[in-house]
Design a protein around this motif. Structure first.
Motif, PDB file in Angstrom:
ATOM      1  N   GLY A  96       0.817  -1.215  -0.120  1.00  0.00           N
ATOM      2  CA  GLY A  96      -0.038  -0.121  -0.012  1.00  0.00           C
ATOM      3  C   GLY A  96       1.016   1.184   0.057  1.00  0.00           C
ATOM      4  N   GLY A 100       1.170   4.069  -3.053  1.00  0.00           N
ATOM      5  CA  GLY A 100       0.937   5.371  -2.611  1.00  0.00           C
ATOM      6  C   GLY A 100       2.138   6.189  -3.156  1.00  0.00           C
ATOM      7  N   GLY A 104       1.708   9.312  -5.714  1.00  0.00           N
ATOM      8  CA  GLY A 104       2.194  10.567  -5.385  1.00  0.00           C
ATOM      9  C   GLY A 104       3.181  11.268  -6.406  1.00  0.00           C
TER      10      GLY A 104
END
Length: 110
Positions: A96, A100, A104
């Motif tokens: 995860g 992310g 980003g």
């Protein structure tokens, strides 16, 4: 998986045959209308209505079957994912976090 595929192909072929029969019956009805033979028109009309009804039922049944198969497949995948996360919590957290970071970075590049 191969069994599902052959089942789908068989259903597709059945549907094609049903639609072919329906279109043939409708063509016969149109040709019979040109003769203006009342008994012939009534018989062909009844056959066309019956084939239309049968085809509609098959389409509805096939749609319900496809929906059920898709629902079951998604449920199995969700269960497998849930089981994996419970068995490997830290790996799941790492995945995860990595996702992310990638998202980003992609957003930051714009």
């Amino acid at each position: 998986m191969a069994n599902r595929k052959s089942s789908t192909e068989a259903s597709t072929e059945q549907l094609k045959a049903d639609l072919r029969h329906l279109s043939q019956t409708i063509e016969e009805l149109v040709k019979a209308t040109a003769d203006d033979s009342r008994s012939n028109i009534k018989e062909l009309r009844e056959r066309a209505e019956q084939r239309l009804h049968d085809t509609r039922e098959r389409l509805e049944a096939r749609g319900e079957k496809l929906y059920g198969e898709a629902r079951d497949s998604v449920r199995e995948q969700v269960d497998a994912c849930d089981k994996y996360v419970h068995e490997n919590p830290w790996t799941s957290v790492g995945i995860g976090a990595a996702v992310g970071i990638v998202i980003g970075m992609l957003i930051g590049r714009r």
